[in-house]
Scaffold this active site. Sequence first.
Site, PDB file in Angstrom:
ATOM      1  N   PRO A 189       0.725  -1.145   0.104  1.00 21.95           N
ATOM      2  CA  PRO A 189      -0.098  -0.040   0.002  1.00 21.95           C
ATOM      3  C   PRO A 189       0.726   1.440   0.021  1.00 21.95           C
ATOM      4  CG  PRO A 189      -0.300  -1.066   1.969  1.00 21.95           C
ATOM      5  CD  PRO A 189       0.561  -2.015   1.039  1.00 21.95           C
ATOM      6  N   ASN A 190       0.249   2.248  -0.649  1.00 18.97           N
ATOM      7  CA  ASN A 190       0.837   3.524  -0.837  1.00 18.97           C
ATOM      8  C   ASN A 190       2.086   3.763  -1.641  1.00 18.97           C
ATOM      9  OD1 ASN A 190      -1.211   4.894   0.686  1.00 18.97           O
ATOM     10  ND2 ASN A 190      -0.357   3.840   2.355  1.00 18.97           N
ATOM     11  N   ARG A 214       5.484  12.113  -2.930  1.00 19.89           N
ATOM     12  CA  ARG A 214       5.180  12.459  -1.558  1.00 19.89           C
ATOM     13  C   ARG A 214       6.336  12.058  -0.752  1.00 19.89           C
ATOM     14  NH1 ARG A 214       1.437  14.276  -3.703  1.00 19.89           N
ATOM     15  NH2 ARG A 214      -0.664  14.527  -3.305  1.00 19.89           N
ATOM     16  N   TYR A 232      11.531   8.679   1.105  1.00 17.07           N
ATOM     17  CA  TYR A 232      11.440   7.511   0.062  1.00 17.07           C
ATOM     18  C   TYR A 232      12.215   7.838  -1.369  1.00 17.07           C
ATOM     19  CZ  TYR A 232       8.174   5.727   3.465  1.00 17.07           C
ATOM     20  OH  TYR A 232       7.869   5.272   4.480  1.00 17.07           O
ATOM     21  N   ASN A 275       8.084  -5.767  -1.206  1.00 18.28           N
ATOM     22  CA  ASN A 275       7.789  -4.392  -0.120  1.00 18.28           C
ATOM     23  C   ASN A 275       6.491  -4.342   0.022  1.00 18.28           C
ATOM     24  OD1 ASN A 275       7.845  -2.036   1.049  1.00 18.28           O
ATOM     25  ND2 ASN A 275       9.141  -0.911  -0.258  1.00 18.28           N
ATOM     26  N   ALA A 333       3.204  -0.994   4.695  1.00 21.30           N
ATOM     27  CA  ALA A 333       3.056  -0.981   6.042  1.00 21.30           C
ATOM     28  C   ALA A 333       2.103  -2.556   6.501  1.00 21.30           C
ATOM     29  CB  ALA A 333       1.733  -0.068   6.296  1.00 21.30           C
ATOM     30  N   HIS A 375       4.236  -4.740   8.753  1.00 16.19           N
ATOM     31  CA  HIS A 375       4.240  -4.893  10.122  1.00 16.19           C
ATOM     32  C   HIS A 375       2.813  -5.221  10.797  1.00 16.19           C
ATOM     33  CE1 HIS A 375       7.396  -2.070   9.321  1.00 16.19           C
ATOM     34  NE2 HIS A 375       6.576  -1.203   8.818  1.00 16.19           N
ATOM     35  N   ASP A 410       1.829 -16.005   5.976  1.00 20.12           N
ATOM     36  CA  ASP A 410       1.154 -17.296   5.755  1.00 20.12           C
ATOM     37  C   ASP A 410       1.317 -17.517   4.376  1.00 20.12           C
ATOM     38  OD1 ASP A 410       0.687 -17.659   8.436  1.00 20.12           O
ATOM     39  OD2 ASP A 410      -1.554 -17.389   8.051  1.00 20.12           O
ATOM     40  N   HIS A 464      12.874  -2.918   1.809  1.00 16.68           N
ATOM     41  CA  HIS A 464      12.517  -1.402   2.427  1.00 16.68           C
ATOM     42  C   HIS A 464      13.186  -0.422   1.995  1.00 16.68           C
ATOM     43  CE1 HIS A 464       9.550  -3.613   4.852  1.00 16.68           C
ATOM     44  NE2 HIS A 464      10.171  -4.400   5.331  1.00 16.68           N
ATOM     45  N   ILE A 465      12.530   0.569   1.259  1.00 21.58           N
ATOM     46  CA  ILE A 465      13.410   1.767   0.814  1.00 21.58           C
ATOM     47  C   ILE A 465      13.803   2.418   1.997  1.00 21.58           C
ATOM     48  CG2 ILE A 465      13.189   4.056  -0.504  1.00 21.58           C
ATOM     49  CD1 ILE A 465      10.515   2.311  -1.630  1.00 21.58           C
ATOM     50  N   SER A 466      13.252   2.474   2.897  1.00 22.08           N
ATOM     51  CA  SER A 466      13.811   3.229   4.188  1.00 22.08           C
ATOM     52  C   SER A 466      14.456   2.402   4.999  1.00 22.08           C
ATOM     53  CB  SER A 466      12.722   4.138   4.797  1.00 22.08           C
ATOM     54  OG  SER A 466      11.785   3.329   5.504  1.00 22.08           O
ATOM     55  N   ARG A 522      13.336   4.338  12.207  1.00 24.53           N
ATOM     56  CA  ARG A 522      12.343   4.989  12.641  1.00 24.53           C
ATOM     57  C   ARG A 522      11.545   4.635  13.604  1.00 24.53           C
ATOM     58  NH1 ARG A 522       9.483   4.908   6.571  1.00 24.53           N
ATOM     59  NH2 ARG A 522       8.523   6.448   7.659  1.00 24.53           N
ATOM     60  N   ARG A 551       7.704   0.007  13.214  1.00 25.98           N
ATOM     61  CA  ARG A 551       8.382  -0.408  11.796  1.00 25.98           C
ATOM     62  C   ARG A 551       9.515  -1.485  12.175  1.00 25.98           C
ATOM     63  NH1 ARG A 551       5.894   3.457   8.274  1.00 25.98           N
ATOM     64  NH2 ARG A 551       5.660   5.350   9.296  1.00 25.98           N
TER      65      ARG A 551
HETATM   66  O1  CA2 Z   1      10.610   1.943   3.627  1.00 23.04           O
HETATM   67  C1  CA2 Z   1       9.600   1.043   3.024  1.00 23.04           C
HETATM   68  O2  CA2 Z   1       9.945   0.718   1.838  1.00 23.04           O
HETATM   69  C2  CA2 Z   1       8.216   0.864   3.735  1.00 23.04           C
HETATM   70  O3  CA2 Z   1       7.982  -0.542   3.360  1.00 23.04           O
HETATM   71  C3  CA2 Z   1       7.616   1.819   3.164  1.00 23.04           C
HETATM   72  C4  CA2 Z   1       5.905   1.816   3.785  1.00 23.04           C
HETATM   73  C5  CA2 Z   1       6.198   1.842   5.296  1.00 23.04           C
HETATM   74  O4  CA2 Z   1       4.897   1.743   5.865  1.00 23.04           O
HETATM   75  C6  CA2 Z   1       7.184   0.766   5.968  1.00 23.04           C
HETATM   76  O5  CA2 Z   1       7.354   0.822   7.315  1.00 23.04           O
HETATM   77  C7  CA2 Z   1       8.664   0.979   5.452  1.00 23.04           C
HETATM   78  C8  CA2 Z   1       5.344   2.883   3.403  1.00 23.04           C
HETATM   79  C9  CA2 Z   1       5.170   3.161   1.952  1.00 23.04           C
HETATM   80  C10 CA2 Z   1       4.648   4.248   1.760  1.00 23.04           C
HETATM   81  O6  CA2 Z   1       5.171   4.742   0.571  1.00 23.04           O
HETATM   82  C11 CA2 Z   1       5.037   6.113   0.328  1.00 23.04           C
HETATM   83  C12 CA2 Z   1       5.775   6.632  -0.688  1.00 23.04           C
HETATM   84  C13 CA2 Z   1       5.743   8.057  -0.972  1.00 23.04           C
HETATM   85  C14 CA2 Z   1       4.859   8.815  -0.397  1.00 23.04           C
HETATM   86  C15 CA2 Z   1       3.912   8.248   0.467  1.00 23.04           C
HETATM   87  C16 CA2 Z   1       4.260   7.037   0.659  1.00 23.04           C
END
Ligand code: CA2
Length: 149
Positions: free
Chosen positions: A11-12, A19, A24, A75, A78, A81, A88, A101-103, A108, A112
């Site tokens: 998601p996202n 954003r 990211y 990836n 969210a 977590h 499964d 994970h990108i970050s 953080r 996370r």
């Molecule tokens: O660091 C990552 O790749 C995460 O999987 C990204 C998730 C976050 O919930 C994980 O804890 C770490 C969030 C993805 C949201 O991606 C966005 C990218 C750009 C702008 C807003 C959200």
Amino acid sequence: MSKLIFILNGPNLNLLGKRQPQIYGHETLVDVEADCRKTAATRGLDIRFHQSNREYEIIDWIHEARDVAGGIVINPGAFTHTSVAILDALNTFEPPVIECHISQVHKREAFRHHSFVSHRADAVLAGFGTQGYTLALERLARLINGPKA
Ligand code: CA2
């Protein structure tokens, strides 16, 4: 082993590059897919690249991968977590799984720091930015094609 790799995004991640670039980066998911296609081509791999904001779609792609894929890069966003269901599903998939994970999630918020997916992943990348995806592909190529390929 199959040279087809599923690259799954949760998601996202469709908002990547649009954003929160301080977390990211500036690359969009379309850019990431293009990078992955280049790396895959140089390593003799094929990829299927997907993103969804719906947990069930990610689970369905993991099920699809069971029949055809030689590895998964995931990836889960969210869902990392929260999702025992994705864990499964991954536990039914035998070839290598790399969590990406990108970050750097461990730098953080505490929520996370735990990943359900890490209970299954053979390797985990965090904090390499979007480069993590191609690094994961390089690793899968090595596992599938052998060290000299
Ligand atoms: O660091 C990552 O790749 C995460 O999987 C990204 C998730 C976050 O919930 C994980 O804890 C770490 C969030 C993805 C949201 O991606 C966005 C990218 C750009 C702008 C807003 C959200």
